[in-house]
Design a protein around this motif. Sequence first.
Motif, mmCIF file in Angstrom:
data_model
loop_
_atom_site.group_PDB
_atom_site.id
_atom_site.type_symbol
_atom_site.label_atom_id
_atom_site.label_comp_id
_atom_site.label_asym_id
_atom_site.label_seq_id
_atom_site.Cartn_x
_atom_site.Cartn_y
_atom_site.Cartn_z
ATOM 1 N N PRO A 154 0.989 -1.094 0.414
ATOM 2 C CA PRO A 154 -0.297 0.344 -0.127
ATOM 3 C C PRO A 154 0.562 1.479 -0.179
ATOM 4 N N GLY A 155 0.186 2.699 -0.451
ATOM 5 C CA GLY A 155 1.347 3.452 -0.354
ATOM 6 C C GLY A 155 2.047 3.844 -1.950
ATOM 7 N N VAL A 156 2.065 2.377 -2.935
ATOM 8 C CA VAL A 156 3.223 2.467 -3.756
ATOM 9 C C VAL A 156 2.333 3.602 -4.579
ATOM 10 N N GLN A 157 3.471 4.360 -5.688
ATOM 11 C CA GLN A 157 3.019 5.196 -6.655
ATOM 12 C C GLN A 157 2.737 4.878 -7.449
ATOM 13 N N ILE A 158 2.077 5.346 -8.477
ATOM 14 C CA ILE A 158 2.651 4.185 -10.189
ATOM 15 C C ILE A 158 2.716 5.343 -10.944
ATOM 16 N N ASP A 179 4.681 0.004 -26.868
ATOM 17 C CA ASP A 179 4.535 -1.112 -25.616
ATOM 18 C C ASP A 179 3.908 0.158 -24.407
ATOM 19 N N VAL A 180 3.284 -0.330 -23.669
ATOM 20 C CA VAL A 180 3.739 0.879 -22.138
ATOM 21 C C VAL A 180 4.343 0.361 -21.351
ATOM 22 N N ASP A 181 4.459 1.650 -20.862
ATOM 23 C CA ASP A 181 5.474 1.828 -19.319
ATOM 24 C C ASP A 181 4.859 2.277 -18.521
ATOM 25 N N PHE A 182 5.700 2.164 -17.055
ATOM 26 C CA PHE A 182 5.470 2.335 -15.865
ATOM 27 C C PHE A 182 6.288 2.011 -14.738
ATOM 28 N N LEU A 183 6.785 4.110 -14.377
ATOM 29 C CA LEU A 183 7.622 3.674 -12.851
ATOM 30 C C LEU A 183 6.709 3.822 -11.686
ATOM 31 N N ILE A 184 7.647 2.833 -10.762
ATOM 32 C CA ILE A 184 6.935 2.414 -9.709
ATOM 33 C C ILE A 184 7.563 3.365 -8.513
ATOM 34 N N THR A 185 7.580 3.635 -7.383
ATOM 35 C CA THR A 185 8.451 4.374 -6.793
ATOM 36 C C THR A 185 7.067 3.917 -4.915
ATOM 37 N N HIS A 186 7.657 4.077 -4.029
ATOM 38 C CA HIS A 186 6.722 4.653 -2.819
ATOM 39 C C HIS A 186 7.473 5.870 -2.037
ATOM 40 N N PRO A 187 7.359 6.298 -1.647
ATOM 41 C CA PRO A 187 7.237 7.697 -0.446
ATOM 42 C C PRO A 187 8.557 7.784 0.560
ATOM 43 N N ARG A 227 11.164 1.664 0.922
ATOM 44 C CA ARG A 227 9.680 0.502 1.016
ATOM 45 C C ARG A 227 10.038 -0.346 -0.453
ATOM 46 N N GLU A 228 10.658 0.485 -1.307
ATOM 47 C CA GLU A 228 10.433 -0.268 -2.608
ATOM 48 C C GLU A 228 11.475 -1.287 -2.740
ATOM 49 N N VAL A 229 11.924 -1.822 -2.189
ATOM 50 C CA VAL A 229 13.382 -3.117 -2.398
ATOM 51 C C VAL A 229 12.073 -4.323 -2.199
ATOM 52 N N GLY A 230 12.718 -4.476 -3.388
ATOM 53 C CA GLY A 230 12.320 -6.379 -3.327
ATOM 54 C C GLY A 230 10.849 -6.513 -3.667
ATOM 55 N N LEU A 231 10.145 -5.434 -4.314
ATOM 56 C CA LEU A 231 8.726 -4.881 -4.607
ATOM 57 C C LEU A 231 8.250 -5.958 -6.310
ATOM 58 N N MET A 232 9.261 -5.868 -6.418
ATOM 59 C CA MET A 232 9.208 -6.345 -8.730
ATOM 60 C C MET A 232 8.313 -7.677 -8.288
ATOM 61 N N PRO A 233 9.464 -8.597 -7.649
ATOM 62 C CA PRO A 233 9.323 -10.143 -7.910
ATOM 63 C C PRO A 233 7.665 -10.286 -6.812
ATOM 64 N N ASP A 289 6.738 -1.976 -19.730
ATOM 65 C CA ASP A 289 7.437 -2.329 -19.048
ATOM 66 C C ASP A 289 7.657 -2.195 -17.403
ATOM 67 N N LEU A 290 7.822 -2.389 -16.712
ATOM 68 C CA LEU A 290 7.505 -1.964 -15.478
ATOM 69 C C LEU A 290 9.393 -1.996 -14.770
ATOM 70 N N VAL A 291 9.072 -0.515 -14.057
ATOM 71 C CA VAL A 291 10.557 0.150 -13.583
ATOM 72 C C VAL A 291 10.477 0.683 -12.547
ATOM 73 N N VAL A 292 11.056 -0.213 -10.985
ATOM 74 C CA VAL A 292 11.124 1.084 -10.113
ATOM 75 C C VAL A 292 12.287 1.420 -9.470
ATOM 76 N N SER A 293 12.449 2.295 -9.051
ATOM 77 C CA SER A 293 12.997 3.161 -8.686
ATOM 78 C C SER A 293 12.672 4.306 -6.813
ATOM 79 N N PRO A 294 13.852 4.459 -6.382
ATOM 80 C CA PRO A 294 13.366 4.386 -4.964
ATOM 81 C C PRO A 294 13.318 6.099 -4.522
ATOM 82 N N ILE A 295 12.349 6.304 -4.134
ATOM 83 C CA ILE A 295 11.877 7.769 -4.125
ATOM 84 C C ILE A 295 13.044 9.064 -4.311
ATOM 85 N N SER A 296 14.191 8.787 -3.485
ATOM 86 C CA SER A 296 15.611 9.418 -3.866
ATOM 87 C C SER A 296 15.940 10.104 -5.247
ATOM 88 N N GLN A 297 15.195 9.293 -5.713
ATOM 89 C CA GLN A 297 16.263 8.905 -7.546
ATOM 90 C C GLN A 297 14.643 9.107 -8.281
#
Length: 399
Positions: free
Chosen positions: A185-189, A204-212, A216-222, A323-331
């Motif tokens: 919960p709380g993830v931003q897409i 394609d469709v591309d999404f960037l996923i992060t958490h405020p 918290r985003e670590v290990g999210l993708m699997p 395409d799904l990409v996960v980024s830490p909020i700092s980046q």
Amino acid sequence: QVDESKEVESIVPSYACQRRTTLENHNTVFTDALSLLAESAELSDEDGRGVAFRRAAAVLKALHSPVTDLLQLRGLPCLGGHSLRVIKDVLENGASSEVECTKQSERFKALKVLTGIFGVGSKTAERWIREGIHSLPQLQDSAHTLNRAQQAGLEHYDDLNQPVTKAEGDAIGEIVAKAVMSVLPGVQITLIGGFRRGKLTGHDVDFLITHPEEGREVGLMPKVVSWLESKGFLLYQKTTRNSYLESKDGPARPSSNMDRFERCFSIFKLPEDAKQGTTQTETLTEDTPEDTCRLTTPSLVKDEGSESTKRANLKPWRAVRVDLVVSPISQFAFALLGWTGSKLFERELRRWAGHEKAMSLSSHALYDNTQSKYLRASSEEEIFAHLGLEYIPPSERNA
Ligand code: TTP
Ligand code: MN
Ligand code: MN
Ligand code: MN
């Protein structure tokens, strides 16, 4: 005369990231020709030539009226002799003989068909062509063992070569939002890539996923992938973990445009009725009630359709590259800027940073070589400001 050329140049600055390029293109007849030659060069691994044609096309895309005379091009940047010859040919004969010739060449046609398979790059296509493989049936009859990506690419060839619409992109967005909300919960897409630039279709469709909350985003993708797989939404996926922290050569390696985020290249199975079922697409947040997110029931998703409906091409779903990409909020700001494109716009941003500002820009960070320090940013606007560039919104990054 010198003054005149200066004046024209000031209207069209030489870096694409200094210009506003909307989707409204008054010179498609020229830009299509130049883009085709760029594509042909890229398929032959002549990247330098490819970029030169892309830059020339981008300059014409930025003009506000159609070119009707070569003289109008005086003083414009990035138009080399070869590109000018192509434009002249189109102006005088309605088409470029080089472009027509390329389009009809067996080599180009084969490269297009084979690289149209997801997972097949120009090097592989080249190798197959040398062995006499020019078509899909020839490939299937050959003894070549395809890797998992290529097998999926071949199996869903027609679907994947049919442009993805914005409506399909939105429907995928709802599925991805539901998946990430379920696992954290709380993830931003955020929708990135061509659709963020306002394109009506994409490959394609591309999404960037992060958490405020950083970390918290670590290990999210699997977890997201497991959720999607359990609901039958994935036809193929390859997840690459984040290698940014382990990399020894720092974040801003200017030579590389591949980043190190945790990411997933996938093929979605999009139910046909998920598209129609798409409600007014509001961004899903953690407190969105489950029932406002109308998704197809898993039972429908699992339905492969009978042999006869398949033969009649009435299967109740279609394959879409995602395409799904996960980024830490700092980046996040850097990732957002780096994944919004266009590819030429990104390349030009990095070239501007390096050549004009002695900075190194990547999808992770911005490093100032003069001050020997990283420059922080929490928005795209701040990154443009650091780079000494006027802010260009996504819809005007269509170079
Ligand atoms: P694409 O999805 O390839 O391109 P696009 O969305 O602009 O076009 P289309 O509508 O046809 O899909 O890439 C999107 C952006 O992601 C592009 O600016 C480049 C960036 N990108 C990376 O930064 N690293 C990568 O490894 C890849 C594949 C893309
Ligand atoms: Mn215009
Ligand atoms: Mn895209
Ligand atoms: Mn993509």
